[in-house]
Write a protein that holds these residues in place. Structure first.
Motif, PDB file in Angstrom:
ATOM      1  N   THR A  15       0.838  -1.207   0.000  1.00 23.82           N
ATOM      2  CA  THR A  15       0.000   0.000   0.000  1.00 23.82           C
ATOM      3  C   THR A  15       0.863   1.243   0.000  1.00 23.82           C
ATOM      4  OG1 THR A  15      -1.680  -1.221   1.258  1.00 23.82           O
ATOM      5  CG2 THR A  15      -1.891   1.177   1.161  1.00 23.82           C
ATOM      6  N   THR A 311      -9.035   6.129  -1.882  1.00 24.50           N
ATOM      7  CA  THR A 311      -8.172   5.244  -2.689  1.00 24.50           C
ATOM      8  C   THR A 311      -7.313   4.359  -1.807  1.00 24.50           C
ATOM      9  OG1 THR A 311      -8.098   6.914  -4.445  1.00 24.50           O
ATOM     10  CG2 THR A 311      -6.397   5.208  -4.467  1.00 24.50           C
ATOM     11  N   LEU A 314      -9.460   1.504  -0.238  1.00 22.44           N
ATOM     12  CA  LEU A 314      -9.776   0.474  -1.231  1.00 22.44           C
ATOM     13  C   LEU A 314      -8.548  -0.349  -1.588  1.00 22.44           C
ATOM     14  CD1 LEU A 314     -12.126   2.507  -3.625  1.00 22.44           C
ATOM     15  CD2 LEU A 314     -12.782   0.787  -1.916  1.00 22.44           C
ATOM     16  N   LEU A 315      -7.415   0.340  -1.764  1.00 25.75           N
ATOM     17  CA  LEU A 315      -6.179  -0.361  -2.112  1.00 25.75           C
ATOM     18  C   LEU A 315      -5.735  -1.274  -0.980  1.00 25.75           C
ATOM     19  CD1 LEU A 315      -3.869  -0.658  -4.171  1.00 25.75           C
ATOM     20  CD2 LEU A 315      -2.728   1.249  -3.031  1.00 25.75           C
ATOM     21  N   PHE A 317      -7.583  -2.859   1.344  1.00 27.86           N
ATOM     22  CA  PHE A 317      -8.386  -4.086   1.450  1.00 27.86           C
ATOM     23  C   PHE A 317      -8.148  -4.996   0.254  1.00 27.86           C
ATOM     24  CE2 PHE A 317     -10.909  -1.306   4.279  1.00 27.86           C
ATOM     25  CZ  PHE A 317     -10.878  -2.102   5.420  1.00 27.86           C
ATOM     26  N   LEU A 318      -7.898  -4.447  -0.922  1.00 26.02           N
ATOM     27  CA  LEU A 318      -7.613  -5.286  -2.088  1.00 26.02           C
ATOM     28  C   LEU A 318      -6.293  -6.031  -1.901  1.00 26.02           C
ATOM     29  CD1 LEU A 318      -8.232  -6.185  -4.986  1.00 26.02           C
ATOM     30  CD2 LEU A 318      -7.039  -4.129  -5.794  1.00 26.02           C
ATOM     31  N   VAL A 319      -5.240  -5.320  -1.469  1.00 27.56           N
ATOM     32  CA  VAL A 319      -3.945  -5.964  -1.256  1.00 27.56           C
ATOM     33  C   VAL A 319      -4.034  -6.984  -0.134  1.00 27.56           C
ATOM     34  CG1 VAL A 319      -1.559  -5.542  -0.558  1.00 27.56           C
ATOM     35  CG2 VAL A 319      -2.670  -3.977  -2.141  1.00 27.56           C
ATOM     36  N   ARG A 320      -4.809  -6.663   0.906  1.00 30.61           N
ATOM     37  CA  ARG A 320      -4.954  -7.597   2.031  1.00 30.61           C
ATOM     38  C   ARG A 320      -5.606  -8.902   1.578  1.00 30.61           C
ATOM     39  NH1 ARG A 320      -8.119  -6.237   7.716  1.00 30.61           N
ATOM     40  NH2 ARG A 320      -7.733  -8.257   8.714  1.00 30.61           N
ATOM     41  N   TYR A 321      -6.616  -8.812   0.744  1.00 28.12           N
ATOM     42  CA  TYR A 321      -7.294 -10.011   0.258  1.00 28.12           C
ATOM     43  C   TYR A 321      -6.349 -10.866  -0.595  1.00 28.12           C
ATOM     44  CZ  TYR A 321     -10.313 -12.839  -2.731  1.00 28.12           C
ATOM     45  OH  TYR A 321     -10.873 -13.876  -3.423  1.00 28.12           O
ATOM     46  N   LEU A 322      -5.634 -10.224  -1.520  1.00 21.17           N
ATOM     47  CA  LEU A 322      -4.737 -10.978  -2.396  1.00 21.17           C
ATOM     48  C   LEU A 322      -3.570 -11.577  -1.609  1.00 21.17           C
ATOM     49  CD1 LEU A 322      -4.606  -8.527  -5.436  1.00 21.17           C
ATOM     50  CD2 LEU A 322      -5.906 -10.662  -5.243  1.00 21.17           C
TER      51      LEU A 322
END
Length: 604
Positions: A15, A311, A314-315, A317-322
Motif C-alpha cells: 500500500t 483510494t 480500497l487499495l 483491502f484489495l492488497v490484504r485479500y490478495l
C-alpha cells in the motif's frame, strides 16, 4: 498490543509503495499549480498596471492637446496681450467666438469637464465659465498638478466644483506671461480604475510623491477619497514601507521607472506591479492578493485528500485479500521453522507448487537435514577439542615443572657461588616465563625489546663472540601495543642466517620508523650479514604474499606466522617488508598501528 505478522506488514508495504509516490505526485502537482497561479497573478498585476498607465497617459495627452489648442490660438493670445486695441464690438465678438469654439471642443472630449482661461490683463472681460481674470483666485500658489481640487471661486456653479485632477499652466506670448490655462478632469474620470472593484483580491492605488519640508525626503501619500476607500482594500503601513524601499531603490545610481515585488504583512502577501509617471509625480500600483490562491488551493487540496483517503482504503483491502490467498504456504513454512526452533529436528514440509515458495520449502527441508548432520559433526569435534585441551594442560604443567626446576638449580648455583651459572639460568628463566604466558597475546614494544635483550644475553653466554644489540626506540613508542613474539623471530633469523655462519662479533639494530600516513609505525630489525640472494628474496616475498593459512610444522615461529598474525590482528593492508642486498645485510620491517595501552604484568 500484538505485533503485526508478515502478511500485514506486506499489505502495508505494498500500500505504501503505491500511496507514497501518489502523495509525492500530488504534492508536486500542488506546488506546480501554486507556482502557475502565482505567475498568473504576477502577469495579471503587470498587465493591469500597464492598462492603468495607458489610461493616465491618454488623459495627460488630452490635457496637453487642450493646452496646445489655447496656446496656438494667435488671435486669442494677441487679444489677451493688447485688448485695448480692439473696440467694444470686437471685444464682445472675440469673446463670444472663442468661448463657443472652446465649448464645442470640450463637447468632443466629455471627460474634461473644466477648461478655464485666466487673463492677467484686467481689460479682458470675463465670460464664465471659460474666460476669467487671474485675480479671481490665487493661481500662483497652485502646483502644476492638483489632486482633489475644487474650483471654489466658481460661486454657484456647483456642477463644476467636483473633486478633480487639475493642471494650471502659464500662457506665454513672446516670452511674456499673459495668463493661465486651467484644465480639470474629475478624479473618477482621470483615475477610473480607483473607483471600480474587480474582486476583493485585486486593488489599484495611486501614490503621490511629496517632498517633506522638514526632512527634505520624498514621501508616498496615497490618493484617496470616500469613494476610493469603498472600492479599495487599504494597504497597511508595513506594505507602504516596503513599497517605498522598492520604489526608491537605486540601480546604478538611478531610480527604476517600474518594477514588480511581493508585499508581505503577516499572512497577507500581495503580488504587485508599479510604474512611475514622473510628469505628475505619482506612482501607479496594482496588487493581487494571494488569499484567492490559498482558498482555491485549500478547496483543491481538500478534494484531492478525500480522494486519496478513499483510494488508500480500497487499495489496502484489495492488497490484504490478495496477500492472504498467496501467503498460505508461507505460513506453513513458518510453522515448520517454529517446530525446529523448539528442538524438533525431524520436522519437514510437503513441497507443493512451482514458484519461489516451493524453492523455499525445498531449501528448508535440506537445511534441516544438514543441521542434523552438522550437530553430529559438532559433537565429534567437541570431543576432539576436549582431548586437545587436556593435552595442552598437561604440556603446560610440564613446562611449569621445568621452570620451577630451573629456579631450584639457580638457588643451588647461588649457594655454590657459581655466578655465571646463576646468570644463565636467570636469563633462561625470563625467556621461559615470557613464552609460557601465551594467553597474553599482546605486549608493549618495550616488553618485547626487553625479551630480545635477554635472548641476546643468552646467545652471548653460549657463543665465544659478542653480539651487540643496538636499539633506537623513541620514548613515545615504548607503550605501543604489538602482538607478542613479533620481533624475537626476526632477531633469531638474523642470528642463524647472518651471524652464526660467520662466527664473529656482529651487530643487530632494532629501531622504529614513522609511517607516511601517521597512523602506524614500522618496527625494523637489521643485520649486517651476507644478505639474501635476489632469487631467494623473490621466492620469500611470494611466499609471504600468499594469505593461505599455514601452520609451522617445525614448532618455531617463522616469518609466515608473523605475517598471519599481522593480517589477523590489524588487517590485510599490514604487510611485512624485506629489503636485502648481497654483502650489505638484511632489513625486515613490520607495520603496527599506533595503539597505546597500559598492560599489567611482570616486567621482563
Amino acid at each position: 498490543m500484538s505485533r503485526m505478522n508478515f502478511s500485514q506488514k506486506l499489505v502495508f508495504a505494498y500500500t505504501g509503495i503505491v500511496v507514497i509516490p501518489l502523495f509525492i505526485i500530488v504534492i508536486t502537482a500542488m506546488g506546480l499549480i501554486r507556482n502557475s497561479r502565482v505567475e498568473e497573478l504576477e502577469a495579471s498585476s503587470e498587465g493591469l498596471v500597464l492598462e492603468n498607465y495607458d489610461t493616465v497617459t491618454k488623459n495627460i495627452e488630452s490635457f496637453s492637446l487642450f493646452e496646445q489648442l489655447v496656446n496656438s490660438n494667435g488671435a486669442l493670445t494677441l487679444f489677451f496681450t493688447i485688448p485695448e486695441r480692439s473696440n467694444e464690438e470686437e471685444i464682445i465678438e472675440t469673446m463670444i467666438s472663442e468661448t463657443t469654439m472652446l465649448e464645442r471642443t470640450l463637447e468632443t472630449v466629455p471627460n474634461i469637464y473644466g477648461l478655464r482661461v485666466f487673463s492677467d490683463n484686467p481689460l479682458v472681460p470675463e465670460r464664465w465659465p471659460i474666460f476669467m481674470n487671474s485675480s479671481r483666485t490665487d493661481l500662483a500658489s497652485l502646483n502644476r498638478w492638483e489632486y482633489g481640487y475644487t474650483a471654489d471661486y466658481l460661486g454657484n456653479l456647483g456642477s463644476l466644483k467636483f473633486e478633480s485632477v487639475c493642471t494650471t499652466r502659464r500662457m506665454v506670448k513672446n516670452h511674456h506671461e499673459i495668463g493661465y490655462i486651467q484644465i480639470a478632469m474629475k478624479t473618477s474620470d482621470f483615475f477610473p480604475f480607483l473607483f471600480k472593484t474587480i474582486n476583493s483580491f485585486n486593488n489599484d492605488y495611486v501614490f503621490r510623491e511629496v517632498v517633506n519640508p522638514q526632512t527634505n525626503q520624498k514621501e508616498l501619500i496615497p490618493l484617496t477619497n470616500t469613494l476610493i476607500e469603498k472600492a479599495q482594500r487599504p494597504l497597511s503601513e508595513n506594505h507602504v514601507n516596503q513599497l517605498y524601499k522598492e520604489v526608491y531603490h537605486r540601480v546604478h545610481g538611478e531610480l527604476m521607472p517600474s518594477g514588480k515585488m511581493v508585499l508581505h504583512d503577516k499572512n497577507d502577501a500581495r503580488y504587485s506591479s508599479w510604474i512611475r509617471i514622473p510628469d505628475m509625480d505619482i506612482i501607479l500600483l496594482h496588487t493581487c492578493s494571494s488569499q484567492g490562491i490559498s482558498r482555491e488551493l485549500l478547496i483543491l487540496q481538500s478534494g484531492i485528500l478525500a480522494g486519496l483517503i478513499i483510494t488508500v482504503f480500497l487499495l489496502y483491502f484489495l492488497v490484504r485479500y490478495l496477500t492472504a490467498r498467496l501467503m498460505g504456504r508461507v505460513y506453513k513454512l513458518i510453522g515448520a521453522m517454529r517446530q525446529v526452533q523448539k528442538g524438533n529436528l525431524s520436522a519437514s514440509i510437503d513441497v507443493t507448487g512451482h514458484d519461489e515458495v516451493t524453492e523455499a520449502q525445498q531449501t528448508f527441508n535440506k537445511m534441516v537435514e544438514q543441521l542434523r548432520n552438522q550437530i553430529e559433526e559438532i559433537k565429534h569435534e567437541q570431543q576432539l577439542i576436549a582431548d586437545t585441551e587436556m593435552k595442552a594442560m598437561q604440556n603446560q604443567i610440564n613446562a611449569h615443572f621445568l621452570y620451577n626446576a630451573l629456579e631450584t638449580i639457580k638457588m643451588q648455583a647461588v649457594i655454590a657461588g657459581e655466578s655465571d651459572v646463576e646468570e644463565s639460568i636467570s636469563v633462561l628463566g625470563k625467556l621461559m616465563h615470557y613464552c609460557l604466558r601465551w594467553r597474553v597475546h599482546e605486549v608493549t614494544l618495550e616488553q618485547e625489546v626487553e625479551y630480545i635483550r635477554s635472548y641476546i644475553s643468552l646467545l652471548n653466554i653460549r657463543n665465544d663472540y659478542v653480539i651487540s644489540l643496538e636499539t633506537e626506540i623513541e620514548a613515545r613508542y615504548k607503550n605501543v601495543v604489538i602482538t607478542k613474539m613479533s620481533l624475537q623471530p626476526l632477531v633469531e633469523n638474523a642470528f642463524f642466517y647472518a651471524i652464526e655462519p660467520l662466527g664473529k662479533d656482529a651487530v643487530i639494530r632494532v629501531y622504529t620508523e614513522e609511517g607516511p600516513e601517521g597512523d602506524r609505525i614500522w618496527l625494523c630489525v637489521r643485520d649486517f650479514g651476507p644478505g639474501i640472494p635476489g632469487e631467494k628474496l623473490a621466492e620469500l616475498e611470494t611466499y609471504l604474499a600468499d594469505d593461505t593459512y599455514e601452520r609451522d610444522s617445525s614448532g618455531s615461529i617463522g616469518l609466515k606466522n608473523i605475517q598471519q598474525r599481522l593480517s589477523s590482528f590489524y588487517g590485510k593492508d599490514y604487510r611485512m617488508k624485506i629489503e636485502s642486498r648481497e654483502g650489505e645485510g638484511t632489513l625486515i620491517k613490520i607495520p603496527v598501528p599506533l595503539h597505546y595501552k597500559d598492560l599489567d604484568g611482570e616486567q621482563l
